[in-house]
Design a protein around this motif. Sequence first.
Motif, PDB file in Angstrom:
ATOM      1  N   PHE A  27       5.798  -0.831  33.770  1.00 27.53           N
ATOM      2  CA  PHE A  27       6.074   0.528  33.429  1.00 27.53           C
ATOM      3  C   PHE A  27       7.696   0.807  33.757  1.00 27.53           C
ATOM      4  N   LYS A  28       8.110   0.165  34.562  1.00 30.71           N
ATOM      5  CA  LYS A  28       9.640   0.153  34.827  1.00 30.71           C
ATOM      6  C   LYS A  28      10.471  -0.100  33.734  1.00 30.71           C
ATOM      7  N   ALA A  29       9.910  -1.274  32.988  1.00 27.16           N
ATOM      8  CA  ALA A  29      10.596  -1.884  31.903  1.00 27.16           C
ATOM      9  C   ALA A  29      10.550  -0.866  30.809  1.00 27.16           C
ATOM     10  N   GLN A  30       9.295  -0.279  30.581  1.00 23.48           N
ATOM     11  CA  GLN A  30       9.038   0.486  29.284  1.00 23.48           C
ATOM     12  C   GLN A  30       9.654   1.773  29.663  1.00 23.48           C
ATOM     13  N   ALA A  32      12.706   2.116  30.826  1.00 25.12           N
ATOM     14  CA  ALA A  32      14.024   1.849  30.529  1.00 25.12           C
ATOM     15  C   ALA A  32      14.151   1.501  29.017  1.00 25.12           C
ATOM     16  N   GLY A  33      13.230   1.577  28.128  1.00 35.56           N
ATOM     17  CA  GLY A  33      13.143   1.423  26.765  1.00 35.56           C
ATOM     18  C   GLY A  33      12.951  -0.049  26.316  1.00 35.56           C
ATOM     19  N   ALA A  62      14.634 -10.425  31.721  1.00 37.71           N
ATOM     20  CA  ALA A  62      15.813 -10.474  32.516  1.00 37.71           C
ATOM     21  C   ALA A  62      16.344  -9.314  33.001  1.00 37.71           C
ATOM     22  N   TRP A  63      15.943  -8.261  32.332  1.00 37.00           N
ATOM     23  CA  TRP A  63      16.491  -6.878  33.098  1.00 37.00           C
ATOM     24  C   TRP A  63      15.701  -6.603  34.072  1.00 37.00           C
ATOM     25  N   LEU A  64      14.536  -6.914  34.429  1.00 41.80           N
ATOM     26  CA  LEU A  64      13.525  -6.887  35.568  1.00 41.80           C
ATOM     27  C   LEU A  64      14.016  -7.560  36.788  1.00 41.80           C
ATOM     28  N   ALA A  65      14.493  -9.009  36.513  1.00 46.69           N
ATOM     29  CA  ALA A  65      14.960  -9.984  37.436  1.00 46.69           C
ATOM     30  C   ALA A  65      16.401  -9.706  37.923  1.00 46.69           C
ATOM     31  N   GLY A  66      17.179  -8.723  37.064  1.00 45.47           N
ATOM     32  CA  GLY A  66      18.665  -8.323  37.429  1.00 45.47           C
ATOM     33  C   GLY A  66      19.614  -9.582  37.093  1.00 45.47           C
TER      34      GLY A  66
END
Length: 198
Positions: A27-30, A32-33, A62-66
């Motif tokens: 959900f967080k990734a979605q 963020a687009g 990658a975005w989720l893991a930072g």
Amino acid sequence: MNDTDSLKGLIEMAVERHQTSARQLAFKAQEAGLKITYTTLNQIRSNTYKSVPGEQTLRAIAWLAGVEDSVAFTAAGQPVPGPPLADELPPGADNLSPKSRKAVVEMVRVLVDLEAGSNAERTSSEPTKISRHQSRGVSSESNLGQEQKTGPDDSIIEFHGAEAEKYPAPPIEQLAAHPKVKTRSEQLDEESDSRNEN
């Protein structure tokens, strides 16, 4: 083994970083687009993911893991994509005719296939397309002077798996685009020159 060496490790990093479940990570990734599903995240975590992760999936992980996108691509054993090719096209490229655009796209497909080595590693699930008339675009002694046929008989047909292996590509020297193959115009010029010498 470092957490960044595998996609599973990156997802574990993401879970720890956000202190939440795979469902909430999706959900967080979605939000963020980015496009990824919690089932994909769970399958990668449990080593049951059977597909090859796509570019969007890797960018989301990658975005989720930072971490940088390149870390996720490397963990997946995939080359890191460069900047979008469309950004590098010269001005006026958007004004090309449909025929020219199709030629550009086909050329890029060929180059992608060559660099990926996909011609040698086709799987049975990927179709191989060949022309029904294999002599099309090939110059040989038997078809010199004959006009190429066009029309419904030249349609593209697909062969899969072992069936596709029955139809190998002709040697590069026989391809019409090869510099050693003379066009019909060049052949006529040579014939004309040899007649004039006699």
